[in-house]
Design a protein around this motif. Structure first.
Motif, PDB file in Angstrom:
ATOM      1  N   MET A  92     128.846  17.891  29.191  1.00  0.00           N
ATOM      2  CA  MET A  92     127.916  17.358  28.203  1.00  0.00           C
ATOM      3  C   MET A  92     128.272  15.930  27.852  1.00  0.00           C
ATOM      4  O   MET A  92     129.347  15.449  28.149  1.00  0.00           O
ATOM      5  N   TYR A  93     127.316  15.282  27.220  1.00  0.00           N
ATOM      6  CA  TYR A  93     127.476  13.933  26.693  1.00  0.00           C
ATOM      7  C   TYR A  93     126.939  13.972  25.274  1.00  0.00           C
ATOM      8  O   TYR A  93     125.921  14.624  25.006  1.00  0.00           O
ATOM      9  N   ALA A  94     127.618  13.327  24.344  1.00  0.00           N
ATOM     10  CA  ALA A  94     127.157  13.269  22.955  1.00  0.00           C
ATOM     11  C   ALA A  94     127.262  11.833  22.471  1.00  0.00           C
ATOM     12  O   ALA A  94     128.135  11.078  22.913  1.00  0.00           O
ATOM     13  N   ARG A  95     126.357  11.487  21.570  1.00  0.00           N
ATOM     14  CA  ARG A  95     126.435  10.162  20.957  1.00  0.00           C
ATOM     15  C   ARG A  95     125.849  10.220  19.559  1.00  0.00           C
ATOM     16  O   ARG A  95     124.955  11.000  19.268  1.00  0.00           O
ATOM     17  N   ASN A  96     126.382   9.377  18.717  1.00  0.00           N
ATOM     18  CA  ASN A  96     125.907   9.260  17.346  1.00  0.00           C
ATOM     19  C   ASN A  96     124.692   8.345  17.322  1.00  0.00           C
ATOM     20  O   ASN A  96     124.693   7.292  17.945  1.00  0.00           O
ATOM     21  N   LEU A  97     123.653   8.759  16.621  1.00  0.00           N
ATOM     22  CA  LEU A  97     122.433   7.954  16.515  1.00  0.00           C
ATOM     23  C   LEU A  97     122.392   7.141  15.230  1.00  0.00           C
ATOM     24  O   LEU A  97     121.939   6.004  15.215  1.00  0.00           O
ATOM     25  N   ARG A 101     122.422  11.704  12.203  1.00  0.00           N
ATOM     26  CA  ARG A 101     121.897  12.316  13.422  1.00  0.00           C
ATOM     27  C   ARG A 101     122.792  12.040  14.625  1.00  0.00           C
ATOM     28  O   ARG A 101     123.342  10.945  14.753  1.00  0.00           O
ATOM     29  N   ASP A 102     122.884  13.051  15.478  1.00  0.00           N
ATOM     30  CA  ASP A 102     123.619  12.951  16.723  1.00  0.00           C
ATOM     31  C   ASP A 102     122.765  13.542  17.836  1.00  0.00           C
ATOM     32  O   ASP A 102     121.906  14.390  17.589  1.00  0.00           O
ATOM     33  N   ALA A 103     123.013  13.073  19.073  1.00  0.00           N
ATOM     34  CA  ALA A 103     122.297  13.584  20.246  1.00  0.00           C
ATOM     35  C   ALA A 103     123.298  14.270  21.164  1.00  0.00           C
ATOM     36  O   ALA A 103     124.401  13.753  21.384  1.00  0.00           O
ATOM     37  N   PHE A 104     122.919  15.442  21.687  1.00  0.00           N
ATOM     38  CA  PHE A 104     123.748  16.220  22.595  1.00  0.00           C
ATOM     39  C   PHE A 104     122.969  16.456  23.876  1.00  0.00           C
ATOM     40  O   PHE A 104     121.836  16.932  23.841  1.00  0.00           O
ATOM     41  N   TYR A 105     123.567  16.139  25.011  1.00  0.00           N
ATOM     42  CA  TYR A 105     122.933  16.228  26.317  1.00  0.00           C
ATOM     43  C   TYR A 105     123.634  17.304  27.141  1.00  0.00           C
ATOM     44  O   TYR A 105     124.851  17.224  27.345  1.00  0.00           O
ATOM     45  N   ALA A 106     122.893  18.286  27.639  1.00  0.00           N
ATOM     46  CA  ALA A 106     123.446  19.334  28.505  1.00  0.00           C
ATOM     47  C   ALA A 106     123.290  18.872  29.947  1.00  0.00           C
ATOM     48  O   ALA A 106     122.180  18.831  30.473  1.00  0.00           O
ATOM     49  N   LEU A 107     124.401  18.522  30.598  1.00  0.00           N
ATOM     50  CA  LEU A 107     124.349  17.922  31.923  1.00  0.00           C
ATOM     51  C   LEU A 107     124.472  18.934  33.057  1.00  0.00           C
ATOM     52  O   LEU A 107     123.843  18.772  34.094  1.00  0.00           O
ATOM     53  N   PRO A 155     113.545  17.225  27.657  1.00  0.00           N
ATOM     54  CA  PRO A 155     114.254  16.836  28.884  1.00  0.00           C
ATOM     55  C   PRO A 155     114.899  15.456  28.764  1.00  0.00           C
ATOM     56  O   PRO A 155     114.364  14.559  28.117  1.00  0.00           O
ATOM     57  N   ILE A 156     116.054  15.314  29.411  1.00  0.00           N
ATOM     58  CA  ILE A 156     116.749  14.028  29.445  1.00  0.00           C
ATOM     59  C   ILE A 156     115.913  13.058  30.275  1.00  0.00           C
ATOM     60  O   ILE A 156     115.467  13.387  31.372  1.00  0.00           O
ATOM     61  N   SER A 157     115.691  11.864  29.766  1.00  0.00           N
ATOM     62  CA  SER A 157     114.867  10.866  30.463  1.00  0.00           C
ATOM     63  C   SER A 157     115.619  10.286  31.661  1.00  0.00           C
ATOM     64  O   SER A 157     116.863  10.285  31.683  1.00  0.00           O
ATOM     65  N   PRO A 158     114.892   9.763  32.640  1.00  0.00           N
ATOM     66  CA  PRO A 158     115.549   9.089  33.770  1.00  0.00           C
ATOM     67  C   PRO A 158     116.444   7.930  33.319  1.00  0.00           C
ATOM     68  O   PRO A 158     117.511   7.700  33.883  1.00  0.00           O
ATOM     69  N   GLU A 159     116.060   7.224  32.262  1.00  0.00           N
ATOM     70  CA  GLU A 159     116.864   6.122  31.744  1.00  0.00           C
ATOM     71  C   GLU A 159     118.188   6.632  31.164  1.00  0.00           C
ATOM     72  O   GLU A 159     119.239   6.011  31.368  1.00  0.00           O
ATOM     73  N   TRP A 161     119.708   9.487  32.047  1.00  0.00           N
ATOM     74  CA  TRP A 161     120.511   9.928  33.203  1.00  0.00           C
ATOM     75  C   TRP A 161     121.205   8.726  33.835  1.00  0.00           C
ATOM     76  O   TRP A 161     122.405   8.786  34.144  1.00  0.00           O
ATOM     77  N   ALA A 162     120.486   7.635  34.044  1.00  0.00           N
ATOM     78  CA  ALA A 162     121.056   6.441  34.677  1.00  0.00           C
ATOM     79  C   ALA A 162     122.179   5.858  33.819  1.00  0.00           C
ATOM     80  O   ALA A 162     123.235   5.458  34.337  1.00  0.00           O
ATOM     81  N   TYR A 163     121.975   5.803  32.504  1.00  0.00           N
ATOM     82  CA  TYR A 163     122.994   5.268  31.599  1.00  0.00           C
ATOM     83  C   TYR A 163     124.267   6.115  31.647  1.00  0.00           C
ATOM     84  O   TYR A 163     125.375   5.590  31.774  1.00  0.00           O
ATOM     85  N   ILE A 164     124.120   7.427  31.557  1.00  0.00           N
ATOM     86  CA  ILE A 164     125.276   8.324  31.575  1.00  0.00           C
ATOM     87  C   ILE A 164     125.996   8.243  32.918  1.00  0.00           C
ATOM     88  O   ILE A 164     127.229   8.150  32.968  1.00  0.00           O
TER      89      ILE A 164
END
Length: 183
Positions: A92-97, A101-107, A155-159, A161-164
């Motif tokens: 996973m990837y997480a970041r503070n917004l 608020r925080d965002a959590f990405y299931a990779l 869904p995670i955006s293509p942008e 995905w590219a950043y991560i």
């Protein structure tokens, strides 16, 4: 900091750097700029199956977490983000917004995000499906089970995905700063 060992009570602040933290069991955490990681004693120990006070990782900022391997039937927590927890087998990837608020990405695999309530019972806040991102809002003034609101899961955006991929999955960026955590 190469091959540095953290002790309980230690804290890492990346400022404008990029830091990779590893343990002896395959856990890898990559911290982006202006991120933090603390190694502290936690009353629940971060383990949803066997709560007991033990050292845990607490992190904040931009964090990319994965494991090189997981032993069969092993379900342990890798630590705690400022607002919630998850178990280790999921990348996973997480970041503070912002402040609330925080965002959590299931990779790779779904990411169950959970917390402990005031009586020590665990509860799931949201399970983020693989390839999706969840935005969580938190209000620390509310009781634990009402503290979290899932604003969106999409869904995670293509942008994204590219950043991560370019900033966190790219092994070339991580060849220099390695901190070994033995716990």
């Amino acid at each position: 900091m190469e091959n540095t060992e953290l002790s309980v009570g230690d804290q890492i602040k990346t400022r404008n750097g990029w830091v990779e933290v590893r343990d002896d069991f395959g856990l890898v955490m990559r911290l982006g700029p202006n991120s933090e990681l603390s190694y502290v004693l936690d009353p629940q120990g971060g383990n949803i199956a066997h709560p007991s006070e033990q050292p845990s990782l607490i992190f904040f900022g931009e964090v990319y977490k994965f494991r090189y391997y997981v032993r069969p039937l092993e379900i342990v927590a890798c630590g705690k983000y400022r607002t919630s927890c998850w178990y280790c087998p999921s990348s996973m990837y997480a970041r503070n917004l912002d402040d609330n608020r925080d965002a959590f990405y299931a990779l790779a695999g779904s990411v169950p995000i959970w917390e402990w309530d005031e009586v020590g019972e665990s509860f799931v806040i949201v399970e983020v499906p693989e390839g999706h991102k969840a935005i969580l809002r938190h209000d620390s003034k509310k009781p634990m089970r009402k503290r979290y609101v899932v604003e969106e899961v999409y869904p995670i955006s293509p942008e994204d995905w590219a950043y991560i991929a370019s900033n966190f999955a790219n092994p070339g960026r991580w060849a220099k700063e390695v901190v070994v955590v033995d716990f």
